[in-house]
Write a protein that holds these residues in place. Structure first.
Motif, mmCIF file in Angstrom:
data_model
loop_
_atom_site.group_PDB
_atom_site.id
_atom_site.type_symbol
_atom_site.label_atom_id
_atom_site.label_comp_id
_atom_site.label_asym_id
_atom_site.label_seq_id
_atom_site.Cartn_x
_atom_site.Cartn_y
_atom_site.Cartn_z
ATOM 1 N N LEU A 1 4.923 2.103 0.276
ATOM 2 C CA LEU A 1 3.789 2.777 0.908
ATOM 3 C C LEU A 1 2.497 2.033 0.594
ATOM 4 C CD1 LEU A 1 4.850 6.344 -0.197
ATOM 5 C CD2 LEU A 1 4.947 5.449 2.143
ATOM 6 N N GLU A 2 1.574 2.069 1.557
ATOM 7 C CA GLU A 2 0.330 1.331 1.343
ATOM 8 C C GLU A 2 -0.847 2.068 1.975
ATOM 9 O OE1 GLU A 2 0.662 -2.748 2.817
ATOM 10 O OE2 GLU A 2 -1.514 -2.856 3.065
ATOM 11 N N VAL A 3 -1.992 2.043 1.305
ATOM 12 C CA VAL A 3 -3.238 2.395 1.985
ATOM 13 C C VAL A 3 -4.049 1.118 2.067
ATOM 14 C CG1 VAL A 3 -3.328 4.856 1.406
ATOM 15 C CG2 VAL A 3 -4.384 3.223 -0.124
ATOM 16 N N ARG A 4 -4.485 0.782 3.285
ATOM 17 C CA ARG A 4 -5.099 -0.530 3.524
ATOM 18 C C ARG A 4 -6.496 -0.365 4.112
ATOM 19 N NH1 ARG A 4 -1.814 -4.445 7.484
ATOM 20 N NH2 ARG A 4 -0.246 -4.273 5.820
ATOM 21 N N TRP A 5 -7.445 -1.052 3.516
ATOM 22 C CA TRP A 5 -8.813 -1.066 4.032
ATOM 23 C C TRP A 5 -8.799 -1.810 5.370
ATOM 24 C CZ3 TRP A 5 -13.101 1.351 3.824
ATOM 25 C CH2 TRP A 5 -14.322 0.750 4.155
ATOM 26 N N SER A 6 -9.075 -1.100 6.490
ATOM 27 C CA SER A 6 -8.898 -1.708 7.814
ATOM 28 C C SER A 6 -10.083 -1.443 8.730
ATOM 29 C CB SER A 6 -7.673 -1.120 8.511
ATOM 30 O OG SER A 6 -6.516 -1.347 7.775
ATOM 31 N N LYS A 7 -10.121 -2.184 9.816
ATOM 32 C CA LYS A 7 -11.108 -1.955 10.889
ATOM 33 C C LYS A 7 -10.358 -1.494 12.135
ATOM 34 C CE LYS A 7 -15.303 -3.847 11.275
ATOM 35 N NZ LYS A 7 -16.516 -4.148 11.282
ATOM 36 N N TYR A 8 -10.969 -0.597 12.903
ATOM 37 C CA TYR A 8 -10.306 -0.184 14.156
ATOM 38 C C TYR A 8 -11.107 -0.608 15.377
ATOM 39 C CZ TYR A 8 -13.427 3.983 13.752
ATOM 40 O OH TYR A 8 -14.486 4.834 13.632
#
Ligand code: CBY
Length: 434
Positions: free
Chosen positions: A427-434
């Motif tokens: 499992l991962e939480v990823r700092w992302s852009k949408y």
């Protein structure tokens, strides 16, 4: 060109721009209403203590389909009434739009709340604030285009003021706000089709005056959005994913002039959704509420039909039996998963949680192990908890940043409060852009 020719061409053009308002609707037949019961049980048994949006979503859904559950409706209306009286300033534009739709859906005394508390004026202001934010922050609204579409829809249905030209400027199908990364958001596109269809109808009826080119553009936008929605149709008939299919169906019901009969097998989509219901896919009240209207052949455009909200479905009883809880069979009482937080670097942890835990349980356990690295904050949304920060790094709508949830490198289609984790999962939480 001869004049008669020109005339017939004009006629053809007009005919194609102002299609008839017929709708292609397929819906669950009465003998199959029983298959909708899990949805009603979920909505009925929910506590509705947190947040605003899930109670609003449920009330709107019940009103639209004409379910006669007075106890539940009264409870929801009272809650929504409290919000209207006490903390309207904290409500986002789309939430207010939903409140208006839910209260206005039937000929009943609660409709007066809309006018007593000037909710339409307040929505006009909140919509204006969204537009100002877009102008100040590189085209990014305070919330998102799903909510802007709800705003336009509610203003259109309840005769609020909005500028048709602004709608035409902001809702072009190429606008980045229809996309998260490179992925077209079916939920967003569907809500926009409903809003644009309402605007189109009021232009055609002459309720709102505008120049011809706006009407033409709105038709072009609807057509293009409908194509994008249909191109997200999966082999099993779902459109986008399980949770966007109901709203995509609503959009396709009102826009059947813009696609060919063979482009969409409504019955197949309906059957797949019914199967998903039986497998427990819609266990959160908002998920249940958002899929129900389409299954009963209703769309948000039916809100101002001024019906009394009683229908054939009204009488089918809702049991008080407890919903089946999600526990995976097996003797294991705890499981272990790999959890990581990724910003530029990746931070790992091996976390042990009870079998049947949701993603949030893993995050809480990791936070207990190391608060500096795995500390996080969240807020309640209509779909359950939404992660707002990890390691003190906050998601921002102005920057289009968020904390993305993934399993095995693939984005999840459920939030931290509902996704059930499996033994050995990455499992991962990823700092992302949408
Ligand atoms: N509703 C809204 O304002 C939300 C609109 C919506 C399009 C919504 C989906 C559709 C709906 N029917 O409500 C939406 N998500 C948006 C706009 C967003 C963005 C939120 C920020 C903003 N600009 O408003 C953003 C950041 C792109 C986003 N969703 C993120 C996420 C992830 C949340 C992770 C976290 N930090 O907690 C997540 C989990 C995706 C991921 N893998 O990271 C996510 N969304 C999901 C899964 C969903 C679906 C929920 C399904 C479920 N069963 O829980 C969704 C229905 C929804 C809510 N998002 Co967004 C889309 C889908 O899968 N069909 C109006 C308001 C009044 O209630």
């Amino acid at each position: 060109m001869k004049q008669s020719h020109q005339l017939s061409l004009m006629g053809l053009l007009l005919f194609s721009l102002i299609p008839s308002q017929l709708c292609e609707i397929c819906e669950v037949s009465e003998e199959n209403y029983i298959r909708l019961k899990p949805l009603l049980n979920t909505m009925n048994q929910s506590k509705y203590t947190r947040g605003t949006s899930s109670s609003v979503n449920v009330l709107l859904s019940l009103q639209l389909v004409g379910i006669q559950n007075q106890n539940l409706k009264q409870k929801l209306i009272q809650q929504i009434g409290d919000i209207v009286k006490r903390r309207l300033s904290q409500v986002s534009s789309g939430e207010l739009a939903l409140i208006i739709l839910a209260l206005g859906a039937c000929r009943n005394p609660d409709k007066n709340l809309i006018y007593d508390y000037h909710l339409i004026d307040k929505l006009e202001n909140k919509f204006q604030a969204e537009i100002e934010n877009m102008e100040a922050h590189n085209g990014n609204p305070l919330t998102n285009y799903y909510q802007l579409s709800l705003d336009v829809l509610a203003l259109c249905l309840f005769n609020g003021n909005y500028s048709t030209t602004k709608v035409v400027n902001y809702f072009t199908p190429e606008n980045k706000n229809y996309y998260f990364g490179s992925q077209f958001s079916v939920d967003t596109g569907a809500m926009a089709v409903l809003a644009l269809t309402c605007v189109k109808r009021s232009l055609i009826n002459g309720q709102v005056k505008t120049d011809e080119s706006n009407l033409k553009n709105i038709s072009i936008y609807i057509k293009s959005l409908v194509e994008k929605i249909l191109s997200e149709k999966k082999e099993n008939g779902l459109i986008g994913n399980t949770f966007s299919t109901g709203e995509a169906m609503q959009a396709l019901f009102v826009s059947s002039d813009y696609y060919h009969e063979n482009d969409w097998n409504c019955q197949q989509t309906l059957n797949t959704v019914l199967t998903e219901i039986s497998q427990g896919a819609f266990r959160t009240p908002t998920a249940a509420a958002q899929v129900l209207p389409a299954l009963m052949g209703k769309t948000f455009l039916d809100v101002n039909k001024d019906s009394s909200c009683v229908s054939a479905a009204g009488n089918f009883s809702i049991s008080t039996q407890e919903p089946i809880t999600v526990t995976t069979p097996g003797s294991q009482s705890s499981i272990s998963v790999n959890y990581s937080v990724r910003i530029n670097e990746t931070y790992f942890a091996n976390v042990t949680v009870p079998n049947g835990s949701v993603f949030l349980g893993v995050m809480e356990k990791a936070q207990k192990m190391n608060d500096t690295i795995f500390g996080f904050t969240m807020e309640e949304s209509s779909w359950g908890p939404y992660i707002t920060s990890v390691q003190g790094l906050w998601a921002s709508n102005n920057d289009r940043t968020y904390w993305e949830l993934l399993s095995g490198g693939k984005p999840l289609s459920q939030g931290v409060g509902s996704y059930v984790v499996h033994d050995g999962e990455n499992l991962e939480v990823r700092w992302s852009k949408y």
